[in-house]
Design a protein around this motif. Sequence first.
Motif: not given
Length: 165
Positions: A95-103, A155-160
């Motif tokens: 997440r530090k190099t590829n941001p994850v949604p904040k929620h 997280v995976f579904e949001n970023m897949k």
Amino acid sequence: MSSISFEKKIAEAFNLKDERWLKHANPWSIWTRFATLPFLVVAIWSRAWIGWFCLIPIAILIIWLFVNPTLFKAPKHLNHWGSKAVLGEKLWSERKTNPVPKHHYTPIHILTILQTLGSILLVIGLWNFHLYLTILGASIVYMAKMWFLDRMVWVFENMKNQHIE
């Protein structure tokens, strides 16, 4: 502040890099590794019965935890809940190099705290041979971990659609 997350450091300790994440996303890898905790609890508790010989099963189980992610082939598809959970963990660790949604941050931090508290209770129970505290700690660890893994699926579904190596 480090550009590598704590989870990324753990992943590196388990040698989870590149295709090894995909191998670990195999349902057999996930569930055989997940099932290790009760065996580890019994191995540690066995010091009451077999003394220092308990270190043999403990060492075998620790080795198993390190080797397991490399033993299985990458899954044929990523539709399995556990595969999505593992790849969500990969995304979270990066997440530090590829941001994850904040929620996702607050629930994940709460679940990590719950896993930590459960682990503390588990260690105290094992140290003192307190059966109920050991069971409570292990139960909290497992429940929080399952909920954590479910969040990793989210997280995976949001970023897949982002590249997964």
